[in-house]
Design a protein around this motif. Sequence first.
Motif, short mmCIF file in Angstrom:
data_model
loop_
_atom_site.label_atom_id
_atom_site.label_comp_id
_atom_site.label_asym_id
_atom_site.label_seq_id
_atom_site.Cartn_x
_atom_site.Cartn_y
_atom_site.Cartn_z
N GLY A 1 0.46 -0.99 0.43
CA GLY A 1 -0.06 -0.17 -0.51
C GLY A 1 0.77 1.16 -0.10
O GLY A 1 2.34 1.26 -0.13
N LEU A 2 -0.05 2.24 -0.02
CA LEU A 2 0.50 3.35 -0.59
C LEU A 2 0.34 4.42 0.20
O LEU A 2 -1.11 4.92 0.15
CB LEU A 2 1.08 3.96 -1.51
CG LEU A 2 1.97 5.48 -2.33
CD1 LEU A 2 3.06 5.32 -1.74
CD2 LEU A 2 1.69 5.81 -3.59
N ARG A 3 0.65 5.89 0.80
CA ARG A 3 -0.11 7.13 1.06
C ARG A 3 1.43 7.76 1.80
O ARG A 3 2.61 7.58 1.42
CB ARG A 3 -0.54 6.53 2.67
CG ARG A 3 -0.29 7.88 3.59
CD ARG A 3 -0.62 8.23 4.95
NE ARG A 3 -1.47 8.97 5.78
CZ ARG A 3 -1.22 9.34 6.84
NH1 ARG A 3 -0.60 8.31 7.58
NH2 ARG A 3 -1.29 10.44 7.39
N THR A 4 0.34 9.44 0.99
CA THR A 4 1.61 10.46 0.58
C THR A 4 0.69 11.78 1.23
O THR A 4 -0.38 11.40 1.27
CB THR A 4 1.81 10.17 -1.07
OG1 THR A 4 0.35 10.74 -1.03
CG2 THR A 4 2.42 9.79 -1.37
N ASN A 5 1.86 12.31 1.49
CA ASN A 5 0.86 13.61 2.09
C ASN A 5 2.03 15.03 1.75
O ASN A 5 3.40 14.48 1.12
CB ASN A 5 0.66 13.96 4.07
CG ASN A 5 2.13 14.28 3.85
OD1 ASN A 5 3.29 12.91 4.08
ND2 ASN A 5 2.28 15.31 4.68
N PHE A 6 1.64 15.84 0.87
CA PHE A 6 1.81 17.29 0.65
C PHE A 6 1.31 17.96 1.34
O PHE A 6 0.26 18.89 0.71
CB PHE A 6 1.63 17.08 -0.78
CG PHE A 6 2.93 18.19 -1.33
CD1 PHE A 6 3.73 18.70 -1.13
CD2 PHE A 6 2.44 19.87 -1.74
CE1 PHE A 6 4.28 19.93 -1.92
CE2 PHE A 6 2.92 20.92 -2.44
CZ PHE A 6 4.15 21.20 -2.16
N GLU A 7 2.11 19.49 1.70
CA GLU A 7 1.71 20.58 2.80
C GLU A 7 2.17 21.62 2.30
O GLU A 7 4.22 21.74 2.82
CB GLU A 7 1.47 20.32 3.85
CG GLU A 7 0.46 19.39 4.63
CD GLU A 7 1.05 18.46 5.60
OE1 GLU A 7 1.02 19.26 6.26
OE2 GLU A 7 1.02 17.35 5.93
N VAL A 8 1.68 23.04 1.80
CA VAL A 8 2.62 23.97 1.90
C VAL A 8 2.31 25.13 2.63
O VAL A 8 0.62 25.21 2.58
CB VAL A 8 2.93 24.14 -0.08
CG1 VAL A 8 1.57 24.53 -0.73
CG2 VAL A 8 3.81 25.62 0.14
#
Length: 810
Positions: A464-471
């Motif tokens: 499985g894959l989990r990602t996050n991107f925050e700016v």
Amino acid sequence: MSKFILFCSSLIITFGTYSQEKKVISATRIDTSPKIDGVLDDNVWKNIQPAKNFFMLEPANEGVERETHRTEVKMAYDDKAVYLAAYMFDNEPSKVQRQFSQRDDIFVQADHFSFALNTYNDGINEVHFLVTSAGTIGDAIVSGNNFDFSYNVVWQCNVSFDEKGWYAEFKIPYNALRFPQAEEQNWSANFRRRITHLNETYVWNQIDRSVGLESQYNGLVEGIRNIDPPLRLTLYPFAQGLVQHFDNETTTNLTAGMDIKYGLSDAFTLDATLIPDFGQAAFDEVQLNLGPFEQVFDENRAFFTEGTDLFNKGGLFFSRRVGGAPSGDIGTVADNEEIIEEPSKVGLLNALKISGRTKGNLGVGFFNAVTERTEARIRNLDTDEVRNVLVEPLANYNIFVVDQLFNKNSSVTLINTNVTRDGSFRDANVTGFLYDVSNKANSWNFEGGARVSNVVENGVTTTGLRTNFEVRRTKGNFRYGIANYFANDTYDANDLGLNFRNNFNNVIGEASYEIFEPTKRFNKYRIDFRVAHRRLYKPSVQTENSYRLSSFFVTKERFAFGGNVNYNSKSQDYFEPRVAGRFVTFLPNIGGALWVSSDYRKKFAYDATIAGRNWFNEASVGDEQQSHIFLELSPRYRFSDKFLLIWRTELFNQYNNFGYIDDDGTDVFLGRREVRRIENSLQASYNFDSYKAIDLRFRNFWSTANYKDEVFYLLNDDGTRTETPYDIAANDPNRNFNIWNLDLSFRWRFSPGSEAILLYRNQAFNDEAPSTENYIGSLGKLFDNPTQHTLSLRIVYFIDVNNLKNSFKG
């Protein structure tokens, strides 16, 4: 993934260092150590130049210290420890508040002085050593602006008073610190003084609260060179005796074990616990759980809370998994069998962790724990034979993490967690690459990462894959940001981590306005707006949109208040049905809350909250309007500087709520219910001084789920509901849940690092009363059940091996 790593690398190259003018404090090498009594009359302090000229931090973020409340700090060191002398001058020392409390309970009605030390001068990670005007000490490891007071090391501090003010004297041994091997140390520090009755805070090196992190504003420490610290080996042997009475049976137990802390080098430390016993850990605040997710509790075991900042990167480590519930189940139990023992948790055999940071700001951590083989026992009622069922084999838990800091405001992290179980049970592995990068001006921050899970079960591997991107904008009064959170439908980190749900692709935006200088009426206020768009990854459908406006205000008189209002659109809940691919439709709803908190400097103070929510009608089903209301009231009274009492009552009523009650793998049944909850708790503390205290902790939680109208539904494929008959004789969903916990303890820190704790625990539980029973009736039935009484004494003794060596030499 290659594009992701290239993006992070470009951020590292692009953003330069953040610099500012910094003060310097000179540490003086001494031959004779001072007596740590808080009276600063030792000869070593007479010829050392002080750090002084403090700046205001709060309530205004500009200006200098009052001439009547000057602060001066002197610093010294030898081959054993760092020493600090702090002079808190006050023209009216009788006004200094001095509420007594116990270790780490620092933010009471007392002045306090804080020594923030960063032995790597990396601008991110630092340790705070604090002392109150009543002599209570506290220590915390700080990452960003987050204080973790579960960090505990052995050090000394005492205070004294005279007609000019109050004073503090610190001794911080090197075995309490981690620092790189170097001829000359590159440390940074800051000092903070809180004057409670004036509601003012001052710092030595000026901090601009509107930009960056406070840890990036430390001044420099010069002069610490050629230190030859002694062997860093400390032992914490403990012994615990326990007597327990339950259901007319009395049992006794005597255990012993040891925690070890060993400095592998100046930078790296090994922590280990041998034959651990967590019998005196605080009770879990159990509730009636009607939702689809497991109920989780705070970690109360010291070994798993101290020095775990590296292992908590990326949220992949939930320590309650180690020694938690078994991963297997009992299986089928025949009609002529009964379960005589069903373990709710697995025993921990031993655990260790190694962590530290090199001179190049590379953090390295390794964690390992082993849990024991665990079996359930089932008796055959016809033959009286007992069979054992393996529910958890011998298991090994591992974490490895490397964390590189750079530019004093950024980091990249690689972390791996692994759970290996003996035999053909489930194994799991999760790897994460994370980044947290800010630009030179500390005006923008980029945070994110990717986590890959692999679970092996019955010979099949699922990835499985989990990602996050925050700016986000991190400078000025007006700030804003946007984030994306993604997980596919096979991501699973629950063997050593905690993720309630997967299969999402959410976008969240937020904006806020905050003041950093007081206005005519307010010392602080902040207004936030948040919007969230939530959807599934597979199939790609919208599940909900939500909008939230919240506020926080503090007046000149230290009266705080605020509230929020939020709106949720029509939503599709894919978790409530407990059947893959099915969902429940919930209608749009609007809610809000208001809260107030009075001035804690007064003997009587209070906190209060009122909240509510209303759902729009669903005429097609004929339901009455769904709603809920919540009330909380928490008064507190400080009888003296030694005795504090806090009471809290929560009331919650949910009307015409509906939710899951049963399924057969295909059909899902829901029911309409009224949910009520009352929770009462009491905290009372009597402090003889800063080393001895009696504490009372009480909690009673009662909740019911009442399907009194017997209205049940069959879930349709489109998320709607159709009324249907349901026989509650086979599966009665009505619940009346009542639990009682009481802890009465006497704690005595009889020397640095050593303590004795005498604990009496009383607990009772009932889940059988009719759902129509009211609170008083349920409470009466609660004590018709057996009550568990436990009395335990635990003694922990701190041993510094260097002191043993000196004793043998003597």
